[in-house]
Write an enzyme that holds these catalytic residues in place. Structure first.
Site, mmCIF file in Angstrom:
data_model
loop_
_atom_site.group_PDB
_atom_site.id
_atom_site.type_symbol
_atom_site.label_atom_id
_atom_site.label_comp_id
_atom_site.label_asym_id
_atom_site.label_seq_id
_atom_site.Cartn_x
_atom_site.Cartn_y
_atom_site.Cartn_z
ATOM 1 N N ASP A 238 45.883 37.796 43.934
ATOM 2 C CA ASP A 238 45.410 36.518 44.037
ATOM 3 C C ASP A 238 44.624 35.908 43.922
ATOM 4 O OD1 ASP A 238 48.747 35.626 43.535
ATOM 5 O OD2 ASP A 238 48.757 37.120 45.551
ATOM 6 N N GLY B 297 51.621 37.933 45.995
ATOM 7 C CA GLY B 297 52.179 35.672 45.879
ATOM 8 C C GLY B 297 53.520 36.008 44.434
ATOM 9 N N ASP C 192 47.233 46.211 37.711
ATOM 10 C CA ASP C 192 47.958 45.440 37.996
ATOM 11 C C ASP C 192 47.116 43.795 38.792
ATOM 12 O OD1 ASP C 192 49.757 43.703 39.962
ATOM 13 O OD2 ASP C 192 49.915 45.113 41.910
ATOM 14 N N GLY C 193 47.946 42.823 39.051
ATOM 15 C CA GLY C 193 46.959 41.742 39.289
ATOM 16 C C GLY C 193 46.569 41.148 40.571
ATOM 17 N N GLU D 52 53.194 47.715 45.181
ATOM 18 C CA GLU D 52 52.374 47.594 44.514
ATOM 19 C C GLU D 52 51.355 48.119 45.319
ATOM 20 O OE1 GLU D 52 52.526 43.218 42.810
ATOM 21 O OE2 GLU D 52 51.618 43.199 44.643
ATOM 22 N N LYS E 137 46.908 40.212 47.895
ATOM 23 C CA LYS E 137 48.097 40.284 47.241
ATOM 24 C C LYS E 137 49.616 39.692 47.399
ATOM 25 C CE LYS E 137 48.246 44.214 43.772
ATOM 26 N NZ LYS E 137 48.902 43.080 43.175
HETATM 27 C C1 5RP Z 1 52.593 40.581 43.040
HETATM 28 C C2 5RP Z 1 50.982 39.971 42.729
HETATM 29 C C3 5RP Z 1 50.099 39.845 41.378
HETATM 30 O O1 5RP Z 1 49.332 41.112 41.873
HETATM 31 C C4 5RP Z 1 49.708 38.859 41.694
HETATM 32 O O2 5RP Z 1 50.820 37.544 42.867
HETATM 33 C C5 5RP Z 1 49.070 37.742 41.087
HETATM 34 O O3 5RP Z 1 49.919 36.828 40.403
HETATM 35 P P1 5RP Z 1 49.810 36.570 38.841
HETATM 36 O O4 5RP Z 1 49.455 37.683 37.927
HETATM 37 O O5 5RP Z 1 51.001 35.938 38.271
HETATM 38 O O6 5RP Z 1 49.060 35.236 39.268
HETATM 39 O O7 5RP Z 1 50.357 40.603 44.517
HETATM 40 O O8 5RP Z 1 52.902 40.408 44.703
#
Ligand code: 5RP
Length: 220
Positions: free
Chosen positions: A84, A96, A81-82, A103, A94
Site C-alpha cells: 500500500d 489494505g 507481493d504488492g 503475508e 501492507k
Molecule cells: C493485502 C496487501 C496488498 O499487497 C496491498 O493492499 C496492495 O494491494 P493492491 O496490489 O491491490 O494495490 O497488503 O493485504
C-alpha cells in the site's frame, strides 16, 4: 498507461526472478493477482506456491498451479507481493486487503522479497495510508485505546474478518518517523496479532511501474 496496466507491468517485471522447479511465495491483492495470472500465462513450471491468502489460493487453483503450505515447504527462495506504501528503505505498509499477518509470515520465511507496485505507492514517509493492525476480537477496544496513546486514530474495518478469524483496526493519522520502533511497539500490545508495517523485514527489491516505465530499487 492506467493504474491497472502499471500493476501488470510491475508484475511482468517480477516474472524473471522466478526459477522453474522452485517453491515460491505469493501475497495478495490486485497487483499480486496480475503476477499469478502471468505465472500461468508464461507457463512457469514452479514446483508449488505458498499463498498468503485464501483469495490468492483460489486464484492459483483456478490456474491449476500447484499449492503447498509453509509447514511443508520450509523456507522459500522468493516471495512476491504488492504494497500500500513503500519508502526508499523498501519498508512497507501492507494489509489494505487484510492479509497482512500471513503475508508477513511468508515474507519472513523467504530469502528474497520482491515488492511489485505502481509508482503511486512510493512515498517519502510512511503513514498517509491508514496502518492496518490485525487484532484478536476480544482485545479490539483495549488495543484501540493503546493505539490512541501512540497518537493514532484507529477505525474498525466494518464487516471484515481476516482469514485467521480476527478483526482489523485501520490506524489513521500516524506519523511514522521510526518504522522499526513502531512495528515493535505495536506488536508488543497484548491482543495484536500483527501490524502491517514491514520494517524489520522490508522488501529486498521494489519494482515500481510508472508512466515512464519500470524502476527497480534495491535495499541500500
Ligand atoms: C493485502 C496487501 C496488498 O499487497 C496491498 O493492499 C496492495 O494491494 P493492491 O496490489 O491491490 O494495490 O497488503 O493485504
Amino acid at each position: 498507461m492506467n493504474a491497472e496496466q502499471m500493476k501488470r507491468a510491475a508484475a511482468e517485471a517480477a516474472i524473471k526472478y522466478v526459477e522453474p522447479g522452485t517453491i515460491i511465495g505469493v501475497g495478495s491483492g490486485s497487483t499480486t493477482n496480475h503476477f499469478i495470472d502471468l505465472l500461468a500465462e508464461h507457463r512457469i513450471a514452479v514446483k508449488a506456491v505458498v499463498a498468503a491468502s485464501a483469495a490468492s489460493e483460489n486464484r492459483l487453483r483456478q490456474h491449476h498451479i500447484p499449492l503447498t503450505d509453509l509447514n511443508s515447504s520450509g523456507d522459500l527462495p522468493l516471495y512476491v507481493d504488492g504494497a500500500d506504501e513503500a519508502n526508499r528503505f523498501l519498508q512497507l505498509i501492507k494489509g489494505g486487503g487484510g492479509a497482512l499477518t500471513r503475508e508477513k509470515i511468508v515474507a519472513s520465511a523467504s530469502k528474497k522479497f520482491i515488492c511489485i507496485a505502481d509508482a503511486s505507492k512510493k512515498v517519502d514517509a510512511l503513514g498517509k495510508f491508514p496502518l492496518p493492525v490485525e487484532v484478536i476480537p476480544m482485545a479490539r477496544s483495549y488495543v484501540a485505546r493503546q493505539l490512541v496513546r501512540l497518537h493514532g486514530n484507529p477505525v474498525l474495518r466494518e464487516g471484515y474478518t481476516t482469514d485467521n478469524g480476527n478483526l482489523i483496526l485501520d490506524v489513521h493519522n500516524l506519523q511514522i518517523n521510526e518504522p522499526i520502533n513502531l512495528e515493535r511497539q505495536i506488536n508488543n500490545i497484548a491482543g495484536v496479532v500483527e501490524v502491517g508495517l514491514f520494517a524489520l523485514r522490508p522488501a529486498d527489491v521494489l519494482i515500481l511501474a510508472g508512466i515512464d516505465g519500470i524502476k527497480t530499487l534495491t535495499a541500500s
